[in-house]
Enzyme design. Structure first.
Site, PDB file in Angstrom:
ATOM      1  N   LYS A  80       0.921  -1.053  -0.382  1.00  0.00           N
ATOM      2  CA  LYS A  80       0.081   0.200   0.427  1.00  0.00           C
ATOM      3  C   LYS A  80       0.878   1.081   0.282  1.00  0.00           C
ATOM      4  CE  LYS A  80      -4.026   1.941   2.410  1.00  0.00           C
ATOM      5  NZ  LYS A  80      -4.987   1.179   4.011  1.00  0.00           N
ATOM      6  N   SER A 155     -10.078   2.119   2.361  1.00  0.00           N
ATOM      7  CA  SER A 155      -8.632   2.945   1.900  1.00  0.00           C
ATOM      8  C   SER A 155      -7.779   1.785   1.206  1.00  0.00           C
ATOM      9  CB  SER A 155      -8.253   4.247   3.036  1.00  0.00           C
ATOM     10  OG  SER A 155      -7.103   3.136   3.437  1.00  0.00           O
ATOM     11  N   SER A 179     -10.441  -0.083   6.685  1.00  0.00           N
ATOM     12  CA  SER A 179      -9.589  -0.324   5.427  1.00  0.00           C
ATOM     13  C   SER A 179      -8.721  -1.342   4.703  1.00  0.00           C
ATOM     14  CB  SER A 179      -8.371   0.514   5.749  1.00  0.00           C
ATOM     15  OG  SER A 179      -8.799   1.638   5.903  1.00  0.00           O
TER      16      SER A 179
END
Ligand SMILES: [Zn+2]
Lengths: 500, 501
Positions: A80, A155, A179
């Site tokens: 990420k 997210s 997330s």
């Protein structure tokens, strides 16, 4: 589609160990898939095929030389883009960091490098991980591989869509209020938020320090377990990281069973306001757990009704402070207005242009919540709710080993559906947020497709602090039962991405 | 900047009661910074002792320096504080380019030490007990240099440079409760209090404690209230007053300035003020109000600071002698007259003398050198004695050379100058400059014979009881020996000769 990319991480590791396939082949197969579907799904903000292949080559060389290698050596992974990396830009999905190269690696990235895992690239996210859809990424949203008109969750929609579309067998996510778990649920993949402090946050661009936790993103429970075992452990650079070991998640997953365990059905998250198809799959999962020897008990967590309110005060408060460092002075974007501006004006102009709308909304909210006149009323009150939620969990775990709920109220929604309505967007995390407020571990695994839209539905397991292993035990067990019924894996229901 | 009208000091004290409050920042001398492993040394090339943590790069996290916590506890114990068993850090949020994260990691609610007191003696001999509210840990900010302006200040500067070597340097801020009742001695008390803190942290060896380098800095709050009024007046905070003398002057100045404003029917603005050493006055800085909102909240990146009872008691048992108690002890041991001792203390010479005595000097001899010649030279060069290029060991050696008669006082002063000039240790200088007094009686007797031959009537005069007549001969001998003779010995020899004949 190459058969290699369809394999699980565990299978690929075994094949490489036996010498039946090389890391270069495995890595190249994923790079090929990235080249094929990458533009359509838009999972990556940056890909690093060359350095991934270089790592793969190194692994193959060392394996050929007979060296003892780490368990996941040679297995490619995606990271990420809110984790600092020295060899790729780190943007956190924000314009304010566009092109920034960190001079240091996040601890988790160092662990991946030490494990000799080729890093394929950096995955998309809502700006500074603020969002549930990736629609707030400054670089455009990622798509849900099940339906490209829908969100992949947020997210961490980059990481979830990467594994769901076979661009990587594993990915790293971060979970502040869901997330990792929400994207897992809506893309039919597995995601774990470990116990707070189980994985070092050093190098994770902070959203809300007391809630953030890094965790594994995978297509099945065992693969997630392998990754958690690699990234967990105490880090002297993170004071909040746990000093004790939580044991082997891989062993827990392999010994998976629900038999004799008590599953607490959280009254407040049992379905009111949840999509019917979600409720149906969840009810079936409960049925399967019961049939396999698990016991279902109802638990009452009355303070959960205030969880979102508390979360949206604590998170913005911490975020408003964490994001203050983005001021153009030492790194990142700098906007210099006309006319010999003062540093104050430069900072303001940079933040005005560099931050997107959701980030500004939360900075304003958090600044207000912490200000002298409203501290007790807002931030102080939110901390009290947080304590009450922790107490609710203590109570619930005195009656049950594991708590269960649907991971999210709905399946993947369409782009644009909620982006203009922050409150509707915030409700996606209603089931996931309490775990972050209490620090406890949680996992989402797929339990089928909703009747209305044929889109994945997830179940969430929650365990007491430090008992992540329990998640892997029950997660692997239910996954096994479901795959037995389906005769294939959840991800095999996904439509083939016919692109290019 | 208009020069403020100042009320006569005596008059101000007739009309008003003075209330002061002091905030002293002590820079700890830990090897590394408060929250990272960077060297705690900001004299180096700018931005060389920095890392992702202390320049606030995204993703970096602080880790508390254990040694800094121990030093802070030691300070707390030395000023009679209780130690917080379950404290922690908070974030003080404000934007400023010298503040890497745009918040300062500090302590807010539960400071490491609280509720202490310190007995402070002012030069008159009066003693005051200063109540200490708290001592808390925090990190220093970077250092800004403003380029292109005439004044070196931010106003009018073209651009500014930031050196983050100082960012994250550990500080302990010691805050007093309002100090009432010092009356006309409030300025002296302020200075004496800061001196005490300085002595304590120096004795603890937790800080270099050099005010001229900013290791110890003081913010002085001053307010006045009409005599008989209960409510405290509005205060000003004079920032970064960096010498004991300046503290005294700044407090006195604020008393006189505020008194005049209040007497004229004006009101005091709550603000920070800057002290100007050259002008001897303060000027208005930033308005400061209680509405200053730093949005403090608990630092979520750090865990609570929970020193164990064992650690606290260990540190307590290791505390050095309290400087005030030590003064009392030394006063007894050294046997100085009361005034002599007070002068030594007030001039900040006690530690030097103590060290010189430890190196073998007689207390009176060490005192004589430090409060005499060394202080005089320091004063003429506008320096502090601590800045003089001579060690207590060298002073002790100098005193020994005089005592043994190897050199006389006049030569000793020459040797001192040479030491200060960096020529080496006293005995090396005596040797290299060939300064040893002539103690060979033969050479002296020869010189005396020569002098007597020119002044034959001297011996007769001495025998008649006019001993002062010897002076002429002694002078001649000393001249002949170029001063390198022990005048007392020459006198002895002359008198001996007269009595023998
Ligand atoms: Zn540093």
């Amino acid at each position: 589609m190459s058969e290699l990319i369809k394999k699980t991480a565990a299978e690929l590791v075994a094949l490489m160990a036996k010498g039946e396939v090389s890391s270069v082949e495995v890595t190249q197969a994923h790079i090929d898939q990235i080249n094929k579907v990458g533009d359509a799904v838009h999972s990556f903000l940056f890909t690093s095929a060359d350095s991934a292949l270089a790592t793969a080559k190194e692994v193959d060389r060392r394996r050929a030389a007979g060296e003892k290698l780490p368990t996941l050596a040679g297995l490619p992974i995606a990271v990420k883009d809110n984790l600092a990396t020295t060899d790729a830009p780190t943007t956190a999905g924000s314009k304010i960091l566009e092109g920034w190269i960190s001079p240091y690696d996040a601890t988790v990235v160092t662990k991946l490098r030490n494990e000799l895992m080729p890093i394929l690239g950096k995955t998309n996210l809502d700006e500074f991980a603020m969002g549930s859809s990736t629609e707030f990424s400054a670089y455009g949203p990622s798509k849900n591989p099940w339906d490209l008109t829908r969100i992949p969750g947020g997210s961490g929609g980059g990481s979830s869509s990467v594994v769901a579309s076979f661009q990587a067998p594993l990915a790293i996510g971060s979970d502040t209020g869901g997330s990792i778990r929400f994207p897992g649920a809506v893309t039919g993949t597995v995601g774990t938020k470990p116990t707070y402090g189980a994985v070092s946050r050093y190098g994770l661009i902070a959203l809300a320090s007391s809630l953030d936790q890094i965790g594994p993103v995978a297509r099945n429970v065992l693969d997630a377990a392998y990754l958690q075992d690699v990234i967990a452990g105490h880090d002297p650079y993170d004071s909040t990281s746990l000093t004790q070991s939580l044991g082997s998640m891989v062993e827990a997953a392999k010994s998976g069973s629900v038999k004799g365990k008590k599953f607490g059905l959280i009254k407040q998250l049992a379905g009111e306001g949840f999509q019917q198809g979600v409720k149906n799959r969840f009810a079936e999962a409960i049925q399967l757990i019961t049939e396999a020897g698990g016991e279902i008990v109802e638990v009452d967590c009355p303070s959960f009704d205030y969880a979102i309110d508390a979360y949206y005060l604590i998170l913005p408060a911490e975020a408003s402070s964490n994001l203050a460092k983005f001021d153009s002075v030492r790194f990142g974007m700098r906007v210099t207005p006309e006319g010999n501006p003062t540093i104050e004006k430069v900072m303001a102009a940079t933040r005005e242009l560099g931050f997107g709308p959701e980030v500004k909304r939360r900075i304003i909210l958090g600044t207000y919540a912490l200000s002298a006149g409203s501290f007790d009323k807002f931030y102080g009150a939110a901390l009290k709710v947080r304590t009450l939620i922790q107490r609710d969990f203590d109570n619930a775990f005195s009656k049950a080993d594991i708590l269960i709920s649907p991971t999210a109220p709905t399946t993947a929604f369409k782009f644009g559906e909620k982006v203009a309505d922050p409150l509707a967007m915030y409700l996606n995390d209603i089931a996931t947020i309490p775990a972050n407020l209490a620090g406890i571990p949680g996992m989402s695994i797929p339990i089928g497709l909703a009747d209305e839209d044929n889109l994945p539905v997830g179940i969430q397991f929650l365990a007491p602090n430090y008992q992540d292993a329990k998640l892997y035990e029950v997660g692997a067990a239910l996954e096994g039962i479901l795959e037995g019924i389906w005769g294939k894996r959840m991800i095999d229901f996904a439509p083939n991405l016919e692109v290019k | 900047m208009a020069k403020a009208n100042l009320m006569d000091y005596e008059k101000a004290l007739e009309l008003f009661e003075v209330v002061i409050g002091l905030e002293v920042h002590v820079e700890l001398n830990t090897k590394t910074k408060m929250f990272c492993g960077c060297r705690n040394d900001f004299g180096d090339e700018p931005n060389t002792n920095v890392c992702p943590v202390c320049i606030g790069l995204p993703g970096s996290l602080p880790v508390v320096n254990r040694k800094a916590v121990e030093s802070s506890i030691a300070i707390g114990l030395a000023i009679g504080c209780k130690i917080e068993a379950n404290g922690g850090f908070s974030r003080k949020n404000y934007f400023y380019p010298d503040l890497a994260k745009n918040y300062q990691t500090s302590q807010f609610k539960d400071p490491i030490a609280y509720d202490g007191q310190l007995e402070v003696e002012v030069p008159s001999g009066n003693k005051f007990t200063v109540q200490i509210e708290r001592a808390h840990m925090e990190e220093d900010a970077g250092k800004l240099t403003h380029i292109g302006g005439a004044t070196g200040r931010i106003q009018g500067a073209e651009y500014s440079l930031v050196d983050y070597n100082r960012a994250g340097v550990p500080l302990v801020e010691i805050v007093t409760r309002p100090i009432l009742g010092a009356g006309s001695e409030a300025p002296e008390l302020a200075a004496a209090y800061v001196r005490s803190i300085r002595e304590i942290v120096k004795a603890l060896n937790v800080s270099e404690a050099r005010m001229e380098r900013g290791n110890v800095r003081c913010d002085a709050n001053v307010s006045l209230r009409p005599k008989g009024q209960e409510k405290l007046g509005t205060r000003t905070e004079t920032k970064n007053v960096n010498s004991l003398r300046s503290i005294e002057r700044a407090v006195r100045y604020e008393i006189q300035r505020q008194a005049q404003i209040l007497a004229d029917g004006g009101s005091i603005i709550q603000e920070t003020r800057h002290w100007h050493e050259d002008k001897g006055s303060t000027s208005s800085g930033r308005p400061k109000s209680d509405a200053d909102d730093y949005r403090y909240f608990p630092e979520p990146d750090l865990v609570p600071v929970q020193p164990s009872i064992e650690l606290i008691e260990k540190l307590r048992s290791e505390l050095p002698e309290n400087p005030a108690a030590k003064r009392k002890r030394l006063a007894g041991e050294w046997g100085f007259a009361e005034m002599e001792f007070r002068d030594v203390v007030n001039a900040g010479l006690m530690d030097f003398i103590e060290e010189a005595v430890a190196e073998g000097a007689k207390p009176q001899a060490a005192r004589k050198w430090y409060s005499g010649e060394i202080a005089r030279i320091a004063n003429s060069e506008d320096k502090d004695v601590s800045e003089m290029n001579i060690t207590p060991a060298q002073v002790a050696e100098l005193a020994r050379l005089v005592e043994s008669g190897k050199i006389n006082d006049r030569i000793a002063r020459e040797v001192l100058s040479a030491v200060l000039a960096g020529e080496g240790n006293p005995d090396e200088i005596v040797t290299s400059r060939n300064l040893e007094v002539v103690s060979d009686d033969g050479a002296l007797i020869a010189a005396i014979d020569e002098a007597l031959a020119k002044q034959p009537d001297v011996l007769e005069k001495i025998r008649e009881g006019k001993l002062q007549a010897a002076g002429a001969v002694i002078g001649a001998v000393m001249q002949a020996m170029k001063g390198q003779a022990d005048a007392a010995r020459v006198r002895e020899l002359v008198l001996e000769r007269a009595n023998r004949a």
